[in-house]
Design an enzyme around this catalytic site. Structure first.
Site, PDB file in Angstrom:
ATOM      1  N   LYS A  24      -2.085 -43.453-126.345  1.00 21.20           N
ATOM      2  CA  LYS A  24      -1.479 -42.999-125.210  1.00 21.20           C
ATOM      3  C   LYS A  24      -1.506 -40.618-125.339  1.00 21.20           C
ATOM      4  O   LYS A  24      -2.120 -40.402-124.446  1.00 21.20           O
ATOM      5  CB  LYS A  24      -0.207 -43.250-124.416  1.00 21.20           C
ATOM      6  CG  LYS A  24       0.023 -42.293-123.638  1.00 21.20           C
ATOM      7  CD  LYS A  24       1.208 -43.881-122.885  1.00 21.20           C
ATOM      8  CE  LYS A  24       1.706 -43.234-122.222  1.00 21.20           C
ATOM      9  NZ  LYS A  24       3.276 -43.915-121.632  1.00 21.20           N
ATOM     10  N   GLN A  25      -1.078 -40.905-126.482  1.00 23.41           N
ATOM     11  CA  GLN A  25      -0.541 -39.082-126.367  1.00 23.41           C
ATOM     12  C   GLN A  25      -0.404 -38.892-127.701  1.00 23.41           C
ATOM     13  O   GLN A  25      -0.319 -40.001-128.478  1.00 23.41           O
ATOM     14  CB  GLN A  25       0.566 -39.113-125.396  1.00 23.41           C
ATOM     15  CG  GLN A  25       2.108 -39.536-126.260  1.00 23.41           C
ATOM     16  CD  GLN A  25       3.169 -39.498-125.466  1.00 23.41           C
ATOM     17  OE1 GLN A  25       3.446 -38.265-124.657  1.00 23.41           O
ATOM     18  NE2 GLN A  25       3.716 -40.649-124.914  1.00 23.41           N
ATOM     19  N   TRP A  53      13.601 -38.691-124.159  1.00 21.63           N
ATOM     20  CA  TRP A  53      13.868 -37.287-125.463  1.00 21.63           C
ATOM     21  C   TRP A  53      13.958 -35.437-124.909  1.00 21.63           C
ATOM     22  O   TRP A  53      13.008 -34.919-125.351  1.00 21.63           O
ATOM     23  CB  TRP A  53      12.590 -37.825-126.331  1.00 21.63           C
ATOM     24  CG  TRP A  53      11.577 -37.710-126.086  1.00 21.63           C
ATOM     25  CD1 TRP A  53      10.801 -37.119-125.236  1.00 21.63           C
ATOM     26  CD2 TRP A  53       9.939 -38.012-127.370  1.00 21.63           C
ATOM     27  NE1 TRP A  53       9.132 -37.961-125.116  1.00 21.63           N
ATOM     28  CE2 TRP A  53       8.811 -37.510-126.319  1.00 21.63           C
ATOM     29  CE3 TRP A  53      10.112 -37.220-128.555  1.00 21.63           C
ATOM     30  CZ2 TRP A  53       7.762 -37.458-127.274  1.00 21.63           C
ATOM     31  CZ3 TRP A  53       8.679 -37.082-128.912  1.00 21.63           C
ATOM     32  CH2 TRP A  53       7.384 -37.075-128.212  1.00 21.63           C
ATOM     33  N   ASP A  54      12.847 -35.681-123.428  1.00 18.17           N
ATOM     34  CA  ASP A  54      12.138 -34.707-122.737  1.00 18.17           C
ATOM     35  C   ASP A  54      13.269 -33.700-122.909  1.00 18.17           C
ATOM     36  O   ASP A  54      12.602 -32.499-123.034  1.00 18.17           O
ATOM     37  CB  ASP A  54      12.229 -35.127-121.054  1.00 18.17           C
ATOM     38  CG  ASP A  54      11.541 -36.017-121.445  1.00 18.17           C
ATOM     39  OD1 ASP A  54      10.258 -35.707-120.717  1.00 18.17           O
ATOM     40  OD2 ASP A  54      11.944 -37.316-121.733  1.00 18.17           O
ATOM     41  N   GLU A  84       3.377 -44.697-128.074  1.00 17.39           N
ATOM     42  CA  GLU A  84       3.832 -45.338-127.422  1.00 17.39           C
ATOM     43  C   GLU A  84       2.862 -46.735-126.711  1.00 17.39           C
ATOM     44  O   GLU A  84       3.737 -47.983-126.573  1.00 17.39           O
ATOM     45  CB  GLU A  84       3.879 -45.267-125.654  1.00 17.39           C
ATOM     46  CG  GLU A  84       5.255 -44.472-126.237  1.00 17.39           C
ATOM     47  CD  GLU A  84       5.759 -43.266-124.664  1.00 17.39           C
ATOM     48  OE1 GLU A  84       5.205 -43.909-123.696  1.00 17.39           O
ATOM     49  OE2 GLU A  84       6.959 -43.616-124.102  1.00 17.39           O
TER      50      GLU A  84
END
Length: 800
Positions: free
Chosen positions: A614-615, A355-356, A494
């Site tokens: 995680k983020q 998805w970057d 994630e």
């Protein structure tokens, strides 16, 4: 050349060599080559990889007793090899030299960002005191995308004799750049052939095993001035080399130029990659002309992507922009490629597309919109595969894969290795269906920034409507709740791929997934309303879109469930009921706990049990949407989102995030710049240094983090300016940080090229270059005005 335009390393350090090779990669959007020394083979210290955009191959491996199929971006034959040794007049030839040889006494390498060259300077001294200075300049041509070149200059100090140079192409390569993949099949090439043309040119051709991409490289090696001394070519099944012996004296240095061409069967308008590569190096001009044309191409590119930030932050941002442009250049428009998460710089993530683009396209939209459109075309060509995946899952519309590569099927691995425990574990990250919302978001934002209604009303509309269809089919009505719900997904966090002890993977009502799904449905409805009636009818017939479908979209867009707990937005339903983690205890025990999931699994535990991310997940909403738009989406969903609730939500997750991704610091910096500006710089600084300092502990050596690099550029361009392109106007709401209070960007907005936007402390200046175009509408917080081309305006910013 100023320090702000260079990236240099003094001395030779084997322990950091792979990191340096990544950051000194040279590319042009068509192919890229890591910054490895030309004298060294692949091994524990060095990894000289070359990658062509979109060149993938599929192999079958056995993992934990199961057959697993993976598609990888292929490491191509190595064109760099050029080794040398001294041949004194009064002694036998010396050893082959390289930075790893004990004769090395001095070493320096410099990346020239302005002109796209890598220069390496080394000094060797043998036991007899004979010194050899070697300076090598490398380029991967930005103007001629199939060409690369090396110029190597040799100078002797205190001795006379010759230098022997061996130059060629090495086809004995594998995909061995990532340690945790080394148990997998890695031989992607077959069918090697080698040969020689003319006295100075060798070639090597081969093909990929499964995808059957034919490729060829040709290398021409010459010594300007007629001192070629070319020996008979040395040809084996996997290598094509020849040797030059050049006279050398203290007052008479020797120069060797190596020019290389790379072609594949994916290239248009060629019959044979080998013949085309040989012809290209035969006709290529000498090194000085190549370098001059290469420099002009880079200068033109820098003009289109101007970003001015003073100091060390500006130098790092320039490095980030350099690597973005090397991965996604104007040459990308001619290719069928997506946004590789790790650039063309290494083999991590197998070169896949995630998805970057969500972090990359917003920057490109305002500088190289033609590249943005090409990247969206990559997604459009894979729309049939996404629709097929949705049908296979019992849904309608388009379900884009979390990891994409060659043909658009789901490439996410079924197992992943925890290097801490050594165990292979099920990988459920393919449940990150929010990647479809990222595609839709980029379609919409590209249309708003470029004004390309032809794309938005055709290919863009097809993608947007099919993604809306998918979300509508994924939403189930919960009568007890009186809301629609989306179940069994994985969010951007994630870590949480399921509930503790649950039999099935996935979580329910991930807030980011549901809110972005609602936004997609809203934009699809807006598009349906604004399409010209004949165009709308044709599109509905083409997609077989029933009249009642938009009515259902409207209902879902207003009634999707967003969970809350304790006055904050829940990451997903039930998140607030998970256990709290002993963050202090884990930091004391392990130090770096960015990859908390691996730590807990190695302990026999699971991060699914804890309120630990995680983020950024929920906070990604503050990254995608300006505060006013985010509040508007929540209002349409029937939820109030006042400033206090959002600030409390930000604070809540800020203390429960391990930042195990380079994107996390970027998103937190972006959000905190609006919520609590004094704390934003700490995260901004980590985002800036994520790759150059390798904060994730060794991952940069496997490839750059392209989304994070592009995201830092966009943080300056849109994050701190509050720049939005919507409703046929530019909207500004600046929030500069004290540490970045002075900067300038030059953007391309619709038909207006080179709009200059500058912020200096408490003042903003915007200038529109002279043209025949209409005035630009600008909204700055509570002020609105029109800027006629050829005029500028300077405004004071009100205090916060």
């Amino acid at each position: 050349m100023t320090h702000s335009w260079t990236w240099s390393y003094e001395g030779y350090d084997p322990d950091t060599e792979r990191l340096r090779e990544t950051l000194c990669t040279l590319g042009n959007g068509y192919f890229a080559t890591r910054g490895a020394a030309s004298e060294v083979p692949a091994g524990p210290v060095h990894y000289p990889g070359t990658y062509a955009a979109g060149c993938y191959n599929r192999l079958l491996s056995t993992v934990a007793g199961r057959s697993v199929e993976n598609e990888d971006m292929v490491n191509l034959p190595n064109w760099l090899p050029l080794r040398y040794r001294i041949c004194p007049a009064d002694a036998p030839p010396g050893p082959w030299l390289s930075p790893d040889h004990p004769h090395l006494t001095e070493h320096r390498q410099t990346l020239d960002l302005r002109h796209g060259t890598l220069t390496r300077w080394s000094v060797y001294e043998d036991e007899a005191g004979r010194r050899l200075t070697v300076e090598q300049c490398r380029l991967v041509h930005m103007g001629e995308p199939h060409l690369a070149a090396l110029r190597t200059c040799f100078a002797s100090d205190g001795w006379t004799g010759a230098v022997e140079v061996e130059s060629g192409i090495d086809g004995a390569v594998r995909n061995a750049g990532v340690a945790r993949y080394r148990g997998l099949a890695d031989q992607h090439l077959t069918g090697w052939e080698t040969g020689a043309e003319q006295p100075d040119t060798v070639w090597l051709s081969c093909r990929t095993l499964d995808s059957d991409i034919r490729l060829a490289l040709a290398a021409r090696t010459r010594a300007p001035g007629g001192h070629n001394g070319v020996a008979r070519p040395q040809l084996t099944a996997l290598r094509a080399f020849h040797t030059l012996i050049l006279p050398l004296a203290p007052d008479s240095p020797a120069v060797v130029d190596k020019t290389v061409a790379l072609y594949t069967s994916r290239d248009p308008a060629i019959e044979s990659p080998r013949h085309t590569a040989v012809d290209a190096v035969t006709l290529a001009p000498h090194f000085r002309q190549l370098r001059a044309a290469h420099r002009r191409a880079w200068e033109n590119l820098w003009r289109q992507a101007k970003l001015e930030v003073p100091g060390e932050s500006g130098r790092i941002l320039r490095l980030h922009l350099f690597h973005v442009l090397q991965t996604l250049s104007p040459h990308t428009t001619e290719l069928d490629v997506g946004v590789p998460a790790r650039g063309l710089h290494g083999e991590a993530y197998r070169g896949h597309v995630f998805w970057d683009e969500l972090f990359v396209l917003p920057f490109l939209n305002l500088h190289l919109p033609q590249v943005s459109r090409a990247l969206l075309d990559y997604r459009y060509r894979r729309l049939p595969a996404a629709c097929h995946a949705a049908r296979e899952a019992g849904r309608t519309g388009a379900m884009y894969p979390w990891q994409s590569a060659g043909d658009g099927r789901e490439e996410t691995q079924q197992l992943h290795l925890n290097p801490r425990s050594g165990r292979w574990l099920p990988d459920h990250s393919r449940l990150q269906h929010h990647v479809g919302s990222a595609v839709a978001y980029n379609v919409w934002q590209y249309g708003q920034a470029s004004g390309d209604t032809e794309f938005l009303h055709s290919r863009g509309a097809e993608m947007l409507l099919e993604i809306a269809r998918f979300w509508a089919s994924a939403a189930d009505w919960d009568a007890a709740l009186g809301r629609y719900r989306i179940r069994g997904v994985v969010g951007p966090d994630e870590y949480h791929d399921g509930y503790p002890d649950a039999a099935e993977p996935g979580v329910d009502d991930n807030a980011y997934t549901n809110v972005t799904a609602a936004w997609v449905l809203m934009r699809a409805l807006d598009l349906c309303r604004t399409l010209p009636e004949p165009h709308q009818r044709q599109l509905f017939e083409q997609l077989q879109l029933a009249p009642e479908e938009p009515e259902r979209w409207e209902d879902i867009a207003h009634r999707l469930h967003v969970p809350y707990h304790r006055g904050v937005i829940s990451q997903f339903a039930g998140y607030g009921e998970l256990a709290e983690l002993d963050w202090h205890g884990y930091r004391q025990r392990y130090g770096d706990i960015r990859r908390l999931d691996r730590i807990l699994e190695a302990e026999g535990d699971t991060v699914n049990r804890y309120q630990a991310s995680k983020q950024a997940d929920v906070l990604m909403l503050g990254y995608l949407f300006a505060p006013s738009e985010l509040a508007s989406v929540f209002r349409r969903l029937g939820y109030p989102l006042d400033e206090d609730t959002w600030h409390a939500t930000v604070d809540y997750y800020l203390h429960r995030t391990s930042h195990g991704s380079t994107l996390s610091a970027l998103v937190h910096a972006w959000v905190l710049a609006r919520v609590h500006r004094p704390d934003a710089w700490m995260y901004c600084e980590e985002a800036l240094t994520g790759d150059v300092a390798d904060v994730q502990g060794g991952t940069t050596a496997e490839g750059i983090h392209l989304g994070a690099m592009a995201g830092t550029l966009d943080f300056v361009q849109r994050g701190m300016t509050g720049l939005e392109t919507r409703d046929q106007a530019l909207w500004l709401d600046p929030a500069p940080l004290r540490e970045l209070s002075k900067f300038g960007v030059r953007i391309r907005y619709r038909r207006h090229w080179d709009i200059d936007l500058r912020i200096r402390a408490e003042q903003v200046r915007i200038a529109v270059p002279a043209s025949e175009n209409a005035a630009v509408r600008v909204n700055l917080r509570d002020r609105s005005f029109a800027l006629v081309p050829g005029t500028s305006r300077r405004l004071d910013l009100p205090g916060d």
